[in-house]
Write a protein that holds these residues in place. Structure first.
Motif, PDB file in Angstrom:
ATOM      1  N   THR A 186       0.834  -1.204   0.000  1.00  0.00           N
ATOM      2  CA  THR A 186       0.000   0.000   0.000  1.00  0.00           C
ATOM      3  C   THR A 186       0.867   1.251   0.000  1.00  0.00           C
ATOM      4  O   THR A 186       0.625   2.209  -0.747  1.00  0.00           O
ATOM      5  N   GLY A 187       1.893   1.257   0.840  1.00  0.00           N
ATOM      6  CA  GLY A 187       2.799   2.399   0.894  1.00  0.00           C
ATOM      7  C   GLY A 187       3.537   2.609  -0.417  1.00  0.00           C
ATOM      8  O   GLY A 187       3.714   3.750  -0.876  1.00  0.00           O
ATOM      9  N   MET A 188       3.962   1.505  -1.040  1.00  0.00           N
ATOM     10  CA  MET A 188       4.653   1.600  -2.320  1.00  0.00           C
ATOM     11  C   MET A 188       3.752   2.222  -3.382  1.00  0.00           C
ATOM     12  O   MET A 188       4.172   3.124  -4.128  1.00  0.00           O
ATOM     13  N   GLU A 198      -5.152   5.485   1.839  1.00  0.00           N
ATOM     14  CA  GLU A 198      -6.506   4.939   1.752  1.00  0.00           C
ATOM     15  C   GLU A 198      -6.871   4.608   0.307  1.00  0.00           C
ATOM     16  O   GLU A 198      -7.426   3.546   0.018  1.00  0.00           O
ATOM     17  N   ASP A 199      -6.531   5.527  -0.617  1.00  0.00           N
ATOM     18  CA  ASP A 199      -6.841   5.276  -2.026  1.00  0.00           C
ATOM     19  C   ASP A 199      -6.011   4.111  -2.574  1.00  0.00           C
ATOM     20  O   ASP A 199      -6.504   3.294  -3.361  1.00  0.00           O
ATOM     21  N   ALA A 200      -4.753   4.026  -2.137  1.00  0.00           N
ATOM     22  CA  ALA A 200      -3.898   2.929  -2.602  1.00  0.00           C
ATOM     23  C   ALA A 200      -4.447   1.583  -2.128  1.00  0.00           C
ATOM     24  O   ALA A 200      -4.477   0.602  -2.888  1.00  0.00           O
ATOM     25  N   ALA A 206      -9.879  -3.437  -4.665  1.00  0.00           N
ATOM     26  CA  ALA A 206     -10.756  -3.512  -5.833  1.00  0.00           C
ATOM     27  C   ALA A 206     -10.206  -4.490  -6.865  1.00  0.00           C
ATOM     28  O   ALA A 206     -10.955  -5.280  -7.450  1.00  0.00           O
ATOM     29  N   HIS A 207      -8.888  -4.445  -7.084  1.00  0.00           N
ATOM     30  CA  HIS A 207      -8.315  -5.376  -8.055  1.00  0.00           C
ATOM     31  C   HIS A 207      -8.431  -6.815  -7.553  1.00  0.00           C
ATOM     32  O   HIS A 207      -8.722  -7.727  -8.333  1.00  0.00           O
ATOM     33  N   LEU A 232      -3.227  -0.608 -11.881  1.00  0.00           N
ATOM     34  CA  LEU A 232      -3.834  -0.024 -10.675  1.00  0.00           C
ATOM     35  C   LEU A 232      -3.919   1.488 -10.766  1.00  0.00           C
ATOM     36  O   LEU A 232      -4.201   2.153  -9.775  1.00  0.00           O
ATOM     37  N   THR A 233      -3.692   2.045 -11.913  1.00  0.00           N
ATOM     38  CA  THR A 233      -3.718   3.502 -12.037  1.00  0.00           C
ATOM     39  C   THR A 233      -5.123   4.067 -12.172  1.00  0.00           C
ATOM     40  O   THR A 233      -5.350   5.254 -11.953  1.00  0.00           O
ATOM     41  N   ASP A 234      -6.089   3.214 -12.531  1.00  0.00           N
ATOM     42  CA  ASP A 234      -7.460   3.700 -12.709  1.00  0.00           C
ATOM     43  C   ASP A 234      -8.327   3.319 -11.535  1.00  0.00           C
ATOM     44  O   ASP A 234      -8.104   2.310 -10.898  1.00  0.00           O
TER      45      ASP A 234
END
Length: 234
Positions: A186-188, A198-200, A206-207, A232-234
């Motif tokens: 998540t941090g990466m 949170e968004d990461a 989601a994926h 994971l950019t979208d």
């Protein structure tokens, strides 16, 4: 609850050995709950820090462990409700209560879960996590069952906290195993994509859901550089 049965619960929890390590202790304590309580098919112990940091301390079998993993991956389920309310959450028929956690309920019912009864692992003001008791058939719990499960949750919480205090400083962090990979991934992602933690984490989750995998598996792929980050950019 009669005194003899209460003493039996205490003896079974105290007999769980701690020398083999925390994973074996968690499994042994979960197995005690299944043996001690009627009509329970599986049990699992989970520590909660926040929605992104949880740790499966132990489970009686892979089926119960899978139920907990589904909650973590999907981000919903009775475990989160227990932590929020700091009180037991009893779900005698998951098909009836499906509206509360529609995604989790659908996934869990597909794995054969029909009823779930979760209790807080709490020592005083310290909330460690949850004791999850899972059943393959629906049915309301009698009051005596709830009382016994509450006692077991208290005994298990004290046992885990005592064991934690006895461990060396380098071993004292219970949340130092598999789900640390999720925090690192998540941090990466947050740094590389310039988004919040949170968004990461939501993108990881989601994926994982879309791919039918666990958050832990996707996180490890990210850390191993085997997962294309542009997905994971979208």
């Amino acid at each position: 609850m009669d005194e003899q049965r209460r003493d039996g619960f205490i003896e079974q929890v105290l007999k769980c050995r701690t020398a083999s390590g925390r994973a074996e202790l968690g499994q042994a304590l979960s197995a005690v709950c299944v043996r001690a309580l009627p009509d329970v098919d599986g049990a699992a112990l989970v520590f909660y820090i926040d929605s992104r940091a949880q740790e499966l301390v132990g489970a009686s079998d892979p089926w119960a462990a899978g139920i907990e993993e589904a909650q973590y991956t999907l981000g919903e389920g009775p475990g989160f409700a227990v932590v929020a309310a700091r009180a037991p959450v009893l779900v005698p028929d998951l098909s009836v209560d499906e509206v509360r956690w529609p995604v989790f309920a659908g996934a869990a019912r597909g794995e054969g879960l029909a009823a779930a009864f979760l209790f807080p692992l709490q020592v005083g003001a310290i909330l460690l996590g949850t004791l999850g008791l899972y059943r393959r058939r629906p049915g309301v719990l009698p009051a005596e069952f709830v009382s016994e499960a509450t006692l077991l949750a208290d005994l298990v919480a004290h046992k885990l906290l005592l064991q934690n205090q006895r461990m060396g400083q380098e071993e004292r962090i219970w949340l130092e195993t598999s789900y640390q990979d999720v925090s690192m991934a998540t941090g990466m992602l947050a740094v590389l994509l310039q988004i919040s933690l949170e968004d990461a984490f939501l993108r990881l989750r989601a994926h994982a859901f879309a791919a039918g995998r666990s958050v832990l598996d996707v996180a490890r792929d990210v850390l191993d550089r085997t997962f294309p980050l542009d997905r994971l950019t979208d």
